[in-house]
Design a protein around this motif. Structure first.
Motif, PDB file in Angstrom:
ATOM      1  N   ARG A 364      -6.060 114.943  -4.664  1.00  0.00           N
ATOM      2  CA  ARG A 364      -7.189 114.352  -5.387  1.00  0.00           C
ATOM      3  C   ARG A 364      -6.789 114.199  -6.844  1.00  0.00           C
ATOM      4  N   ARG A 365      -6.326 113.034  -7.205  1.00  0.00           N
ATOM      5  CA  ARG A 365      -5.771 112.834  -8.543  1.00  0.00           C
ATOM      6  C   ARG A 365      -6.723 112.128  -9.504  1.00  0.00           C
ATOM      7  N   THR A 366      -7.918 111.812  -9.086  1.00  0.00           N
ATOM      8  CA  THR A 366      -8.869 111.151  -9.969  1.00  0.00           C
ATOM      9  C   THR A 366      -9.481 112.130 -10.955  1.00  0.00           C
ATOM     10  N   ASP A 367      -9.837 111.634 -12.133  1.00  0.00           N
ATOM     11  CA  ASP A 367     -10.564 112.479 -13.083  1.00  0.00           C
ATOM     12  C   ASP A 367     -12.032 112.069 -13.158  1.00  0.00           C
ATOM     13  N   HIS A 368     -12.492 111.269 -12.186  1.00  0.00           N
ATOM     14  CA  HIS A 368     -13.913 110.900 -12.051  1.00  0.00           C
ATOM     15  C   HIS A 368     -14.450 110.266 -13.340  1.00  0.00           C
ATOM     16  N   LEU A 369     -13.635 109.478 -14.015  1.00  0.00           N
ATOM     17  CA  LEU A 369     -14.029 108.945 -15.321  1.00  0.00           C
ATOM     18  C   LEU A 369     -15.299 108.102 -15.244  1.00  0.00           C
ATOM     19  N   ASP A 370     -15.390 107.205 -14.267  1.00  0.00           N
ATOM     20  CA  ASP A 370     -16.561 106.321 -14.181  1.00  0.00           C
ATOM     21  C   ASP A 370     -17.825 107.108 -13.868  1.00  0.00           C
ATOM     22  N   GLN A 371     -17.707 108.075 -12.948  1.00  0.00           N
ATOM     23  CA  GLN A 371     -18.883 108.891 -12.628  1.00  0.00           C
ATOM     24  C   GLN A 371     -19.296 109.738 -13.822  1.00  0.00           C
ATOM     25  N   ARG A 372     -18.322 110.266 -14.531  1.00  0.00           N
ATOM     26  CA  ARG A 372     -18.639 111.073 -15.710  1.00  0.00           C
ATOM     27  C   ARG A 372     -19.245 110.226 -16.823  1.00  0.00           C
ATOM     28  N   ARG A 373     -18.833 108.972 -16.918  1.00  0.00           N
ATOM     29  CA  ARG A 373     -19.396 108.100 -17.955  1.00  0.00           C
ATOM     30  C   ARG A 373     -20.902 107.943 -17.763  1.00  0.00           C
ATOM     31  N   ILE A 374     -21.319 107.770 -16.508  1.00  0.00           N
ATOM     32  CA  ILE A 374     -22.747 107.645 -16.217  1.00  0.00           C
ATOM     33  C   ILE A 374     -23.480 108.922 -16.593  1.00  0.00           C
ATOM     34  N   LEU A 375     -22.895 110.065 -16.194  1.00  0.00           N
ATOM     35  CA  LEU A 375     -23.546 111.348 -16.455  1.00  0.00           C
ATOM     36  C   LEU A 375     -23.636 111.635 -17.949  1.00  0.00           C
ATOM     37  N   MET A 376     -22.561 111.388 -18.694  1.00  0.00           N
ATOM     38  CA  MET A 376     -22.571 111.680 -20.123  1.00  0.00           C
ATOM     39  C   MET A 376     -23.535 110.765 -20.881  1.00  0.00           C
ATOM     40  N   GLN A 377     -23.719 109.548 -20.395  1.00  0.00           N
ATOM     41  CA  GLN A 377     -24.696 108.656 -21.025  1.00  0.00           C
ATOM     42  C   GLN A 377     -26.114 109.165 -20.785  1.00  0.00           C
ATOM     43  N   ARG A 378     -26.370 109.660 -19.560  1.00  0.00           N
ATOM     44  CA  ARG A 378     -27.691 110.211 -19.260  1.00  0.00           C
ATOM     45  C   ARG A 378     -27.956 111.460 -20.107  1.00  0.00           C
ATOM     46  N   TRP A 379     -26.925 112.296 -20.289  1.00  0.00           N
ATOM     47  CA  TRP A 379     -27.058 113.481 -21.139  1.00  0.00           C
ATOM     48  C   TRP A 379     -27.361 113.073 -22.572  1.00  0.00           C
ATOM     49  N   ALA A 380     -26.662 112.062 -23.068  1.00  0.00           N
ATOM     50  CA  ALA A 380     -26.904 111.587 -24.434  1.00  0.00           C
ATOM     51  C   ALA A 380     -28.312 111.022 -24.563  1.00  0.00           C
ATOM     52  N   ASP A 381     -28.769 110.321 -23.536  1.00  0.00           N
ATOM     53  CA  ASP A 381     -30.139 109.785 -23.572  1.00  0.00           C
ATOM     54  C   ASP A 381     -31.159 110.915 -23.656  1.00  0.00           C
ATOM     55  N   LYS A 386     -34.230 109.930 -25.449  1.00  0.00           N
ATOM     56  CA  LYS A 386     -34.502 108.751 -24.640  1.00  0.00           C
ATOM     57  C   LYS A 386     -34.826 109.184 -23.219  1.00  0.00           C
ATOM     58  N   GLN A 387     -35.329 108.273 -22.390  1.00  0.00           N
ATOM     59  CA  GLN A 387     -35.698 108.605 -21.023  1.00  0.00           C
ATOM     60  C   GLN A 387     -34.484 109.115 -20.255  1.00  0.00           C
ATOM     61  N   ALA A 388     -34.631 110.230 -19.560  1.00  0.00           N
ATOM     62  CA  ALA A 388     -33.556 110.780 -18.785  1.00  0.00           C
ATOM     63  C   ALA A 388     -34.094 111.403 -17.515  1.00  0.00           C
ATOM     64  N   ASP A 389     -34.431 110.583 -16.576  1.00  0.00           N
ATOM     65  CA  ASP A 389     -34.974 111.060 -15.302  1.00  0.00           C
ATOM     66  C   ASP A 389     -33.883 111.705 -14.461  1.00  0.00           C
ATOM     67  N   ILE A 390     -34.299 112.405 -13.395  1.00  0.00           N
ATOM     68  CA  ILE A 390     -33.330 112.967 -12.473  1.00  0.00           C
ATOM     69  C   ILE A 390     -32.500 111.826 -11.893  1.00  0.00           C
ATOM     70  N   VAL A 391     -31.225 112.003 -11.894  1.00  0.00           N
ATOM     71  CA  VAL A 391     -30.326 110.911 -11.479  1.00  0.00           C
ATOM     72  C   VAL A 391     -29.299 111.450 -10.489  1.00  0.00           C
ATOM     73  N   ARG A 392     -28.947 110.617  -9.527  1.00  0.00           N
ATOM     74  CA  ARG A 392     -27.901 110.970  -8.569  1.00  0.00           C
ATOM     75  C   ARG A 392     -26.596 110.344  -9.015  1.00  0.00           C
ATOM     76  N   ILE A 393     -25.577 111.187  -9.192  1.00  0.00           N
ATOM     77  CA  ILE A 393     -24.247 110.701  -9.554  1.00  0.00           C
ATOM     78  C   ILE A 393     -23.383 110.845  -8.308  1.00  0.00           C
ATOM     79  N   GLY A 394     -23.286 109.782  -7.534  1.00  0.00           N
ATOM     80  CA  GLY A 394     -22.592 109.871  -6.246  1.00  0.00           C
ATOM     81  C   GLY A 394     -21.116 109.588  -6.357  1.00  0.00           C
TER      82      GLY A 394
END
Length: 394
Positions: A364-381, A386-394
């Motif tokens: 497993r050589r991925t660093d999950h960059l795209d999934q982490r980008r979504i999560l870090m944006q939600r954290w920043a929101d 800003k609105q930050a509802d429960i979100v699924r990061i699949g």
């Protein structure tokens, strides 16, 4: 009283082969006109002893007399000068292998394995502070489990983590000494642990601000100062304070912060750089910090270099908060666990933690960059209210 100082410099230089007495038991035995040896004859315990004092002309007449008087004084104490000299020689050899010297040599040989060549001193400091003051001048071959127990007992329970590190470093020093061919007890640290017993101290987690309180604290960091901006970036990225303090303009490109491997802590595989996806708010902080950067560093200190490790902590202390900057990583992790359905490996990778064993990571050589980008944006929101509802990061 027997006559002494019978010889002269001229006599010594011009004498042919033979034996010439200077008095007091000091003799020059010349093999030929140019070479010879100094000998001291003494009687100790009713036994005649012949002690070599060095070769002529390497040892001068004056030096031979001084050396002879030194050993005559030993005889007057009713000691065998030959045995005493051998004892001193052995002691001198042992002193060449004092723990303080072995520990420095062991540290030097391991610098390449340590972050920044160990410049922060964290590998060496447990030894320097808690072991060397008591055992530094002890020959490493003499150190046993009793010495180690007595040295670490005062901090074994009160400063358990530090004591364990000191014990581990000491074990490495003993192995290093053994590799140098010295006769040491490689089980001394294990025996010392048995004597000290199980540590009672329970490590305390670094205090963290509860995640619901993070937005109000973030909003209070509104002065645009170096420490305020640094804390904002630390909160938004959930990065340790070290990489934040040392953040350089060259590390940011295309919405990604690439932290060099040599300043990453806590990753067993830290031979590669670590990428952090940046939220919109984080990018804004970075742009603001660039306006006051120096030599490319986003968070310079007032005088030189970058802000210290204590700068952000003191800001929180002045506000009478128990929480510390490192605790925002826990705040972020709790927020992830309680408000999202993020997979474990994604959440842990956000914190720079290694997930899985060696074989699993090899596949497993991925660093999950795209999934982490979504999560870090939600954290920043959430942090910026800003609105930050429960979100699924699949």
């Amino acid at each position: 009283m027997r006559q002494s100082n019978k010889l002269s410099g001229a006599k010594v230089r011009t004498a042919d082969a033979g034996k010439f007495g200077d008095g007091g038991g000091l003799w020059l035995h010349k093999r030929d006109a140019r070479q010879g040896k100094w000998v001291l004859l003494v009687t100790v315990h009713g036994r005649r002893r012949e002690m070599g004092l060095g070769a002529y002309p390497g040892v001068s007449l004056k030096e031979a007399r001084e050396e002879a008087e030194k050993w005559r004084a030993v005889v007057r104490r009713n000691l065998d000068p030959i045995k005493e000299r051998e004892r001193e020689r052995r002691q001198a050899e042992r002193n060449l292998n004092l723990l303080k010297d072995i520990s420095l040599d062991a540290f030097e040989s391991r610098k390449a394995e340590l972050k920044g060549d160990g410049k922060a001193g964290r590998w060496y400091s447990p030894l320097e502070l808690h072991v060397l003051p008591k055992l530094g001048k002890v020959p490493v071959a003499d150190i046993d489990q009793i010495d180690i127990r007595d040295t670490l007992a005062p901090i074994w329970h009160e400063k358990a983590e530090t004591a364990s590190k000191a014990m581990d470093r000491l074990g490495i020093c003993l192995k290093h000494a053994a590799a140098l061919g010295l006769d040491v007890d490689l089980q001394a640290t294990m025996k010392a642990r048995a004597l000290l017993g199980k540590q009672r101290h329970k490590p305390k987690n670094i205090p963290a601000l509860p995640w619901p309180d993070v937005p109000s604290f973030y909003a209070s960091l509104n002065e645009g100062t170096t420490s305020h901006l640094a804390l904002r970036l630390l909160i938004l990225t959930a990065v340790r304070s070290g990489p934040v303090r040392k953040a350089h303009e060259d590390q940011f490109e295309g919405g990604v912060w690439t932290i060099p491997a040599e300043i990453i802590k806590g990753r067993r595989d830290a031979t590669e750089d670590f990428r952090i996806p940046l939220s919109d708010a984080a990018l804004d902080v970075i742009e603001a910090a660039k306006k006051q950067s120096r030599d490319g560093f986003l968070f310079p200190s007032v005088r030189k270099g970058v802000i210290s490790d204590a700068t952000m902590s003191r800001l929180m202390e002045r506000r009478e908060l128990e929480a510390r900057p490192h605790g925002f990583r826990s705040s972020f992790r709790d927020w992830v666990a309680e408000t999202t359905n993020t997979p474990h490996e994604v959440a842990e990778t956000c914190l720079g933690h290694v997930v899985g064993g060696t074989v699993e990571r090899a596949y497993r050589r991925t660093d999950h960059l795209d999934q982490r980008r979504i999560l870090m944006q939600r954290w920043a929101d959430f942090v910026t209210t800003k609105q930050a509802d429960i979100v699924r990061i699949g």
